[in-house]
Motif scaffolding. Structure first.
Motif, PDB file in Angstrom:
ATOM      1  N   MET A   1      59.962  19.591 108.293  1.00 46.61           N
ATOM      2  CA  MET A   1      59.263  19.877 109.520  1.00 46.61           C
ATOM      3  C   MET A   1      57.967  19.071 109.615  1.00 46.61           C
ATOM      4  O   MET A   1      57.686  18.469 110.635  1.00 46.61           O
ATOM      5  N   TYR A   2      57.180  19.033 108.536  1.00 46.70           N
ATOM      6  CA  TYR A   2      55.914  18.303 108.561  1.00 46.70           C
ATOM      7  C   TYR A   2      56.145  16.796 108.701  1.00 46.70           C
ATOM      8  O   TYR A   2      55.402  16.109 109.393  1.00 46.70           O
ATOM      9  N   THR A   3      57.187  16.303 108.048  1.00 44.26           N
ATOM     10  CA  THR A   3      57.511  14.883 108.147  1.00 44.26           C
ATOM     11  C   THR A   3      57.917  14.532 109.569  1.00 44.26           C
ATOM     12  O   THR A   3      57.516  13.496 110.105  1.00 44.26           O
ATOM     13  N   GLU A   4      58.686  15.391 110.201  1.00 44.11           N
ATOM     14  CA  GLU A   4      59.100  15.158 111.587  1.00 44.11           C
ATOM     15  C   GLU A   4      57.883  15.114 112.514  1.00 44.11           C
ATOM     16  O   GLU A   4      57.773  14.231 113.365  1.00 44.11           O
ATOM     17  N   VAL A   5      56.977  16.038 112.338  1.00 41.27           N
ATOM     18  CA  VAL A   5      55.764  16.076 113.176  1.00 41.27           C
ATOM     19  C   VAL A   5      54.968  14.788 113.001  1.00 41.27           C
ATOM     20  O   VAL A   5      54.519  14.180 113.978  1.00 41.27           O
ATOM     21  N   GLU A   6      54.803  14.351 111.762  1.00 49.52           N
ATOM     22  CA  GLU A   6      54.040  13.127 111.496  1.00 49.52           C
ATOM     23  C   GLU A   6      54.748  11.906 112.085  1.00 49.52           C
ATOM     24  O   GLU A   6      54.106  11.054 112.697  1.00 49.52           O
ATOM     25  N   ALA A   7      56.054  11.802 111.914  1.00 46.87           N
ATOM     26  CA  ALA A   7      56.811  10.668 112.448  1.00 46.87           C
ATOM     27  C   ALA A   7      56.690  10.609 113.967  1.00 46.87           C
ATOM     28  O   ALA A   7      56.475   9.533 114.542  1.00 46.87           O
ATOM     29  N   LYS A   8      56.815  11.742 114.622  1.00 44.64           N
ATOM     30  CA  LYS A   8      56.695  11.779 116.080  1.00 44.64           C
ATOM     31  C   LYS A   8      55.274  11.452 116.523  1.00 44.64           C
ATOM     32  O   LYS A   8      55.066  10.791 117.531  1.00 44.64           O
ATOM     33  N   LYS A   9      54.296  11.908 115.751  1.00 48.54           N
ATOM     34  CA  LYS A   9      52.888  11.656 116.082  1.00 48.54           C
ATOM     35  C   LYS A   9      52.596  10.158 116.095  1.00 48.54           C
ATOM     36  O   LYS A   9      51.881   9.675 116.976  1.00 48.54           O
ATOM     37  N   ILE A  10      53.150   9.437 115.137  1.00 48.37           N
ATOM     38  CA  ILE A  10      52.880   7.995 115.095  1.00 48.37           C
ATOM     39  C   ILE A  10      54.013   7.173 115.721  1.00 48.37           C
ATOM     40  O   ILE A  10      54.065   5.964 115.571  1.00 48.37           O
ATOM     41  N   GLU A  11      54.912   7.863 116.439  1.00 49.95           N
ATOM     42  CA  GLU A  11      55.961   7.241 117.239  1.00 49.95           C
ATOM     43  C   GLU A  11      56.948   6.418 116.413  1.00 49.95           C
ATOM     44  O   GLU A  11      57.221   5.257 116.704  1.00 49.95           O
ATOM     45  N   LEU A  12      57.494   7.053 115.379  1.00 45.38           N
ATOM     46  CA  LEU A  12      58.530   6.441 114.559  1.00 45.38           C
ATOM     47  C   LEU A  12      59.829   7.213 114.723  1.00 45.38           C
ATOM     48  O   LEU A  12      59.817   8.388 115.079  1.00 45.38           O
ATOM     49  N   VAL A  13      60.934   6.556 114.456  1.00 45.95           N
ATOM     50  CA  VAL A  13      62.210   7.258 114.361  1.00 45.95           C
ATOM     51  C   VAL A  13      62.568   7.303 112.883  1.00 45.95           C
ATOM     52  O   VAL A  13      62.149   6.465 112.099  1.00 45.95           O
ATOM     53  N   ASP A  14      63.351   8.303 112.515  1.00 52.24           N
ATOM     54  CA  ASP A  14      63.593   8.543 111.111  1.00 52.24           C
ATOM     55  C   ASP A  14      64.913   9.275 110.928  1.00 52.24           C
ATOM     56  O   ASP A  14      65.325  10.049 111.779  1.00 52.24           O
ATOM     57  N   TRP A  15      65.538   9.020 109.813  1.00 51.80           N
ATOM     58  CA  TRP A  15      66.719   9.765 109.392  1.00 51.80           C
ATOM     59  C   TRP A  15      66.434  10.215 107.971  1.00 51.80           C
ATOM     60  O   TRP A  15      66.057   9.409 107.121  1.00 51.80           O
ATOM     61  N   GLY A  16      66.564  11.491 107.695  1.00 51.42           N
ATOM     62  CA  GLY A  16      66.280  12.011 106.363  1.00 51.42           C
ATOM     63  C   GLY A  16      67.351  12.968 105.891  1.00 51.42           C
ATOM     64  O   GLY A  16      67.996  13.642 106.685  1.00 51.42           O
ATOM     65  N   LYS A  17      67.533  13.014 104.567  1.00 47.48           N
ATOM     66  CA  LYS A  17      68.532  13.907 103.992  1.00 47.48           C
ATOM     67  C   LYS A  17      68.068  14.372 102.616  1.00 47.48           C
ATOM     68  O   LYS A  17      67.672  13.569 101.779  1.00 47.48           O
ATOM     69  N   ALA A  18      68.131  15.673 102.390  1.00 47.68           N
ATOM     70  CA  ALA A  18      67.872  16.234 101.064  1.00 47.68           C
ATOM     71  C   ALA A  18      69.123  16.033 100.221  1.00 47.68           C
ATOM     72  O   ALA A  18      70.238  16.269 100.689  1.00 47.68           O
ATOM     73  N   THR A  19      68.954  15.584  98.985  1.00 49.31           N
ATOM     74  CA  THR A  19      70.101  15.334  98.114  1.00 49.31           C
ATOM     75  C   THR A  19      70.333  16.501  97.166  1.00 49.31           C
ATOM     76  O   THR A  19      69.459  17.350  96.982  1.00 49.31           O
ATOM     77  N   SER A  20      71.477  16.518  96.539  1.00 47.87           N
ATOM     78  CA  SER A  20      71.802  17.575  95.576  1.00 47.87           C
ATOM     79  C   SER A  20      70.952  17.473  94.307  1.00 47.87           C
ATOM     80  O   SER A  20      70.895  18.412  93.526  1.00 47.87           O
ATOM     81  N   LYS A  21      70.281  16.348  94.113  1.00 47.08           N
ATOM     82  CA  LYS A  21      69.416  16.147  92.942  1.00 47.08           C
ATOM     83  C   LYS A  21      67.998  16.659  93.180  1.00 47.08           C
ATOM     84  O   LYS A  21      67.134  16.520  92.326  1.00 47.08           O
ATOM     85  N   GLY A  22      67.762  17.231  94.357  1.00 47.72           N
ATOM     86  CA  GLY A  22      66.427  17.732  94.676  1.00 47.72           C
ATOM     87  C   GLY A  22      65.495  16.657  95.193  1.00 47.72           C
ATOM     88  O   GLY A  22      64.283  16.847  95.242  1.00 47.72           O
ATOM     89  N   THR A  23      66.046  15.516  95.583  1.00 46.43           N
ATOM     90  CA  THR A  23      65.238  14.429  96.134  1.00 46.43           C
ATOM     91  C   THR A  23      65.515  14.316  97.627  1.00 46.43           C
ATOM     92  O   THR A  23      66.381  14.994  98.171  1.00 46.43           O
ATOM     93  N   VAL A  24      64.778  13.448  98.275  1.00 48.80           N
ATOM     94  CA  VAL A  24      64.975  13.207  99.700  1.00 48.80           C
ATOM     95  C   VAL A  24      65.189  11.715  99.911  1.00 48.80           C
ATOM     96  O   VAL A  24      64.445  10.890  99.387  1.00 48.80           O
ATOM     97  N   THR A  25      66.210  11.383 100.669  1.00 50.65           N
ATOM     98  CA  THR A  25      66.467  10.008 101.083  1.00 50.65           C
ATOM     99  C   THR A  25      66.075   9.909 102.543  1.00 50.65           C
ATOM    100  O   THR A  25      66.437  10.766 103.343  1.00 50.65           O
ATOM    101  N   ASP A  26      65.330   8.877 102.873  1.00 51.12           N
ATOM    102  CA  ASP A  26      64.787   8.730 104.216  1.00 51.12           C
ATOM    103  C   ASP A  26      64.930   7.294 104.681  1.00 51.12           C
ATOM    104  O   ASP A  26      64.840   6.367 103.876  1.00 51.12           O
ATOM    105  N   GLN A  27      65.111   7.106 105.964  1.00 51.13           N
ATOM    106  CA  GLN A  27      65.037   5.780 106.561  1.00 51.13           C
ATOM    107  C   GLN A  27      64.108   5.886 107.757  1.00 51.13           C
ATOM    108  O   GLN A  27      64.379   6.641 108.700  1.00 51.13           O
TER     109      GLN A  27
END
Length: 75
Positions: free
Chosen positions: A1-27
């Protein structure tokens, strides 16, 4: 949620996914200076509930047009 707010605030698009290893992959996509701002935010601020040990940015490239139209989180 916080990442989405920040991305929208600075006008970026993003794709993110939480992995089964407890990490996050983002583009993140957008102008280089805004992407750099987001990278800094991800490294230093992030979500208040996040337990980020480190950030690793890889596969950076210049694209001719955005591949996403908004922010998307995959579960």
């Amino acid at each position: 949620m916080y990442t989405e707010v920040e991305a929208k605030k600075i006008e970026l698009v993003d794709w993110g996914k939480a992995t089964s290893k407890g990490t996050v992959t983002d583009q993140v996509q957008g102008p280089k200076e805004k992407v750099n701002s987001m990278k800094s935010w991800l490294s230093k601020v992030e979500s208040p509930s996040s337990l980020t040990d480190c950030t690793n940015f890889s596969n950076e490239k210049t694209i001719s047009k955005l591949e996403y139209s908004n922010f998307s989180i995959q579960y």
